[in-house]
Scaffold this active site. Structure first.
Site, PDB file in Angstrom:
ATOM      1  N   CYS A  87       6.280  -3.259  23.209  1.00  0.00           N
ATOM      2  CA  CYS A  87       6.283  -4.437  24.053  1.00  0.00           C
ATOM      3  C   CYS A  87       7.633  -4.592  24.747  1.00  0.00           C
ATOM      4  O   CYS A  87       8.651  -4.109  24.289  1.00  0.00           O
ATOM      5  CB  CYS A  87       5.979  -5.676  23.213  1.00  0.00           C
ATOM      6  SG  CYS A  87       6.985  -5.839  21.748  1.00  0.00           S
ATOM      7  N   ARG A 227      11.205  -5.126   3.006  1.00  0.00           N
ATOM      8  CA  ARG A 227      10.340  -6.302   2.845  1.00  0.00           C
ATOM      9  C   ARG A 227      10.276  -6.669   1.371  1.00  0.00           C
ATOM     10  O   ARG A 227       9.812  -5.869   0.554  1.00  0.00           O
ATOM     11  CB  ARG A 227       8.927  -6.025   3.336  1.00  0.00           C
ATOM     12  CG  ARG A 227       8.824  -5.496   4.746  1.00  0.00           C
ATOM     13  CD  ARG A 227       7.388  -5.169   5.076  1.00  0.00           C
ATOM     14  NE  ARG A 227       7.232  -4.518   6.371  1.00  0.00           N
ATOM     15  CZ  ARG A 227       6.065  -4.117   6.864  1.00  0.00           C
ATOM     16  NH1 ARG A 227       4.963  -4.293   6.165  1.00  0.00           N
ATOM     17  NH2 ARG A 227       6.010  -3.536   8.046  1.00  0.00           N
ATOM     18  N   GLY A 228      10.703  -7.883   1.037  1.00  0.00           N
ATOM     19  CA  GLY A 228      10.635  -8.317  -0.353  1.00  0.00           C
ATOM     20  C   GLY A 228      11.418  -7.391  -1.246  1.00  0.00           C
ATOM     21  O   GLY A 228      12.648  -7.340  -1.195  1.00  0.00           O
TER      22      GLY A 228
END
Length: 253
Positions: A87, A227-228
């Site tokens: 994007c 992540r985590g």
């Protein structure tokens, strides 16, 4: 149902010394940082002082940059353009062969993996545009004291250019910084980080095979899937210590 607002993107023309270079899809925040960062990342400037002025006209959708250095438009526009994926589509003038000629990154700073996971979490909690819209990318630098600076944009590469622009405008030393990003670490993302000299790149998602190969060659530590309590160490320069009792994925060959 809790509905989030839509993320914004606008076509903005980058004009250098009177010549329109390209039109980019950008989010209208920190556009001055983006201009400095993009021009540095693509090799048009070597330091912030190479730019005499940046004039942003949001109504007209233009960023006018006056360079102190000579700008040879014929030489620039004759170079092959590489359009970036994802994007906020952008363009880079560096091929993978070009990036291999960058200086190899040198830094003696090292950090526990738990520290990177903690900073990644803080980054997510303080990404205001993402929290508002659910559709923004972000880039963050962490300095030696743990202070964080965040920039956001519809495009992951634009967000990285914005944070690099902030860094060069404030004369920050790359060997003392960590770069965190929400986006995939592709070869053009790796090239931006390598051009500035970041020794460590951490992302909430994956790195491409081409990016990992370049990172190994340029001595850059790349950590994905932060992540985590998850992480994937793609390269091993000794700058990240696995102090967390989790299984790390094997290196990508």
């Amino acid at each position: 149902m809790n509905r989030k607002g839509c993320p914004d993107e606008y076509p903005i023309s980058l004009i250098i010394n009177g010549y329109e270079m390209a039109v980019f899809q950008l989010t209208k925040y920190d556009l001055d940082d983006w201009a400095y960062g993009y021009l540095f990342s693509e090799g048009f400037i070597q330091e912030a002082s190479d730019i005499e002025s940046v004039i942003i006209n949001e109504e007209m959708g233009t960023i006018n940059v006056a360079l102190r250095t000579h700008f040879d438009e014929d030489q620039v526009f004759s170079k092959k353009k590489h359009y970036t994926a994802g994007c906020g589509r952008g363009v880079t003038f560096f091929s993978m062969t070009d990036v291999k000629n960058f200086d190899k990154v040198a830094s003696s700073n090292s950090y526990p993996l738990s520290y990177l996971l903690k900073k990644r979490s803080e980054f997510a909690q303080n990404s205001s545009l993402y929290l508002e819209t659910g559709g923004m990318h972000g880039a963050c630098i962490v300095d030696e004291t743990g202070n964080m600076t965040i920039r956001e944009d519809i495009g992951r590469h634009n967000a990285v250019d914005k944070i690099i622009g902030h860094a060069i405008r404030n004369c920050l030393q790359p060997e003392r910084l960590i770069l965190l990003t929400t986006g995939r670490v592709s070869y053009e993302m790796l090239s931006k980080a390598a051009k500035f000299g970041f020794p460590i790149i951490g992302s909430r998602t994956a790195a491409t095979k081409q990016a990992v190969q370049l990172a190994k060659y340029l001595n850059i530590e790349v950590i994905g899937y932060l992540r985590g309590k998850m992480a994937t160490i793609y390269t091993s320069t000794g700058r990240v210590e696995n102090d967390v009792n989790i299984e790390l994925a094997a290196e990508m060959h």
